[in-house]
Structure formats: structure tokens, C-alpha cells
Scaffold this motif. Structure first.
Motif, PDB file in Angstrom:
ATOM      1  N   THR A  68       0.765  -1.256   0.109  1.00  0.00           N
ATOM      2  CA  THR A  68       0.055   0.080   0.082  1.00  0.00           C
ATOM      3  C   THR A  68       1.029   1.281  -0.028  1.00  0.00           C
ATOM      4  O   THR A  68       0.658   2.218  -0.801  1.00  0.00           O
ATOM      5  CB  THR A  68      -0.990   0.003   1.231  1.00  0.00           C
ATOM      6  N   ASP A 104      -7.928  -3.561  -1.853  1.00  0.00           N
ATOM      7  CA  ASP A 104      -7.880  -4.133  -0.423  1.00  0.00           C
ATOM      8  C   ASP A 104      -9.014  -3.436   0.337  1.00  0.00           C
ATOM      9  O   ASP A 104      -9.078  -2.561   0.599  1.00  0.00           O
ATOM     10  CB  ASP A 104      -6.535  -3.915   0.160  1.00  0.00           C
ATOM     11  N   ASP A 142      -3.300  -1.598  -6.113  1.00  0.00           N
ATOM     12  CA  ASP A 142      -3.036  -2.078  -4.566  1.00  0.00           C
ATOM     13  C   ASP A 142      -3.886  -3.276  -4.282  1.00  0.00           C
ATOM     14  O   ASP A 142      -5.117  -3.332  -4.160  1.00  0.00           O
ATOM     15  CB  ASP A 142      -3.137  -0.966  -3.472  1.00  0.00           C
TER      16      ASP A 142
HETATM   17 MG    MG Z   1      -1.875  -3.077   2.209  1.00  0.00          MG
END
Ligand code: MG
Ligand code: ADP
Length: 297
Positions: free
Chosen positions: A50, A73, A162
């Protein structure tokens, strides 16, 4: 410089940061000729996916590229760090996956960064792994939506996704949608453990669902280059993976870890610290690779 570093490591760091800033201010970023979709993936949690996604995106944005960050995510940490709303009910990656919205419907402008758009993730995404199982084209949901979005001619040079810390259906969807994979590797003793599972998954996908897919880039993160361990891990990764790892290594930096609690990337939070400069250097390298992969934009 060596005289300075011998006397005072802090002075050496200041001098290095200044050299980097001058180099970065003089450099021109590469621009791909067509939008490039980069999956930031590693099924291990806490390796810097991230952090890498948001800071590379911000640094590419500062370098003049137009970036879409897709938060895939359910924790929504990338959305938080980029300062966009991702509370319950906000249209998000989940709605795109289940087919209730298009990317164009859900993207938000990053408030601090004019070149960065964000497709946020909400807690809804935590249900997607299970819901996907019964959907048509369950591995292609993000790829189909991404293709539709990119064909509409958005002003986007790079899409950075991500991924969650697993190799489930959401990650599979991202890998089917991607042109390339960027793997953050935490500079620690077990760095290479688990990579073989990720690499064989990617190989399987490129042999079937997405022939374009390849691992283009690795990025060593959270390094403490003064330690022998860090140097050994770096050497090992470079000897295994040749040119795939970027030359730039991201140091462990308190400023990098503080920035998200202010809804910022380190690029806006403190653009002069070593962590910000490292992400800007890594983004510059990445931009050249993206340009080389597509021809000049
Ligand atoms: Mg992450
Ligand atoms: P992942 O997305 O792979 O789970 P994160 O990017 O969330 O990993 O990083 C895990 C933790 O490590 C976070 O608390 C983050 O702030 C911290 N972190 C990541 N990169 C750095 C760095 N270069 N220096 C210091 N802390 C970092």
C-alpha cells in the motif's frame, strides 16, 4: 563527500538528499504511449504494497504522469492515504467488481494531487471473494471493467492497483487485468520466502488467463542499508532477479509511516525526507520502464 561521511553520517545523509533533489528536479519522467496497468502484489501482508502504491502514484503524478490508483484491498488503506472518502456506502471497487458501476462512476479526484485519481475500497470488498465465486467471468470482472474504462479514452497514463494480502479471487482479478506486476519485497531475513508461490501463480496466469502478464519490477522496501542483513538481502534479491529490482531501495523512514495518519502520501507530507526522495527516484525509474514497454507517449 567521504570525508564528511566519515565524520558525521547525518551530514552525509543531508548531502545525499541534496544531490537526489537536484537530480530529480532536472530529470524528465518517461510517459507510456498507452495506459499501463500495474498490479502491486505480494500475498504477504506488511511488506509495503500500500505504501508503495500510493507513494509511487503520487511521485509519478508530480513527475507529470496521470495516474489512477485502484484500491483493491477491503482495508482501504490506500484510499485513506490518498485522502479520499471510503466510508460505508461510497461507490467503490466492490461495485465495479459486482458490475453495479463502472470505473468512471466511482473514481474520485485525490484532493492533494491533481494528477491522481482514486477508485476507493470500502469494507464491502471483504465480501467480494465469496460473491465472485458465483458470478459470470469471475476472474475477468476487473479486466472487463478496466478495458471499458481505458477504451473510453480517459486521461490516464498508469493504473496502479493495490492488491490485498492473499492470492484469492480479487488478486486473481487484478492479475488478469494487469499488464505487469510490481512486487514490493521487504528487506528482511525471510524476504524470498513466499515469493515462489507468487511467481508460480503469476506464471500460471500468464500461461492461461492473461498472456501479457509478467513481473516487470521488484522494489526493496523498509531497508536499513547500514546493517549487514539488509545488504545481504539486497544482494540475494539482485543475484536471483537480475534487472527486475529497481536500483532505488526504499529506506525505513518514520516520515513514510506517519504520512497516512494525516491522509497524505510522504510526497506531500514531507517531500524532502529520504523516504520521499527514494519514492521519487523509484517512480522515475518506473516511468522509464513503462515508457520502454509501450514506446514513448
Ligand atoms: Mg496493504
Ligand atoms: P502492505 O500493504 O503490504 O500490507 P503497508 O504498505 O501497509 O504493507 O506497510 C506495512 C507497515 O509498514 C505500515 O505500517 C507502513 O506504514 C509501514 N511502512 C511501509 N513502508 C515503510 C518505510 N519505508 N518506512 C517505515 N515504515 C514503513
Amino acid at each position: 563527500m567521504d570525508e564528511i561521511s566519515g565524520v558525521n553520517p547525518l551530514a552525509a545523509q543531508v548531502a545525499e538528499n541534496m544531490r537526489d533533489r537536484i537530480m530529480l528536479d532536472r530529470s524528465t519522467f518517461g510517459r507510456p504511449s498507452s495506459p499501463r496497468v500495474v498490479a502491486v502484489a505480494n500475498q504477504k501482508g506488511g511488506v509495503g504494497k500500500t505504501t508503495t502504491t500510493v507513494n509511487l502514484a503520487a511521485a509519478l503524478g508530480v513527475g507529470g504522469l496521470r495516474v489512477l490508483v485502484v484500491d483493491a484491498d477491503a482495508q482501504g488503506n490506500a484510499s485513506s492515504a490518498l485522502g479520499v472518502d471510503h466510508g460505508a456506502g461510497v461507490p467503490s471497487t466492490y461495485d465495479v467488481i459486482i458490475g453495479e458501476a463502472s470505473f468512471a462512476d466511482v473514481v474520485q479526484q485525490c484532493p492533494d494531487q491533481e494528477n491522481v485519481l482514486v477508485c476507493p475500497a470500502t469494507i464491502d470488498l471483504s465480501g467480494a471473494e465469496i460473491e465472485l465465486v458465483d458470478l459470470d467471468r469471475r476472474e475477468h470482472r476487473i479486466a472487463d471493467a478496466m478495458e471499458e474504462f481505458l477504451e473510453s479514452g480517459p486521461e490516464v497514463d498508469v493504473v496502479m492497483v493495490d492488491c490485498p494480502p492473499s492470492l484469492g479471487l480479487v488478486t486473481l482479478n487484478v492479475l488478469v487485468a494487469a499488464d505487469e506486476v510490481l512486487i514490493p519485497v521487504q528487506t528482511e531475513y525471510y524476504a524470498l520466502e513466499g515469493l515462489s508461490q507468487l511467481l508460480s501463480t503469476i506464471e500460471r496466469i500468464s500461461g492461461s488467463l492473461n498472456p501479457r502478464l509478467r513481473v516487470s519490477t521488484m522494489l526493496l522496501t523498509m531497508a536499513d542499508r547500514r546493517t549487514r542483513l539488509s545488504q545481504e538481502v539486497e544482494e540475494e534479491v539482485r543475484s536471483h532477479f537480475g534487472e527486475i529490482p529497481l536500483q532505488t531501495v526504499i529506506p525505513r523512514s518514520i516520515r513514510v509511516s506517519e504520512a497516512p495518519s494525516y491522509g497524505q502520501t510522504v510526497i506531500t507530507y514531507d517531500d524532502r525526507c529520504a523516504g520521499a526522495l527514494a519514492y521519487r527516484k523509484a517512480a522515475l525509474e518506473l516511468s522509464w520502464r513503462l515508457q520502454a514497454a509501450t514506446g514513448q507517449g
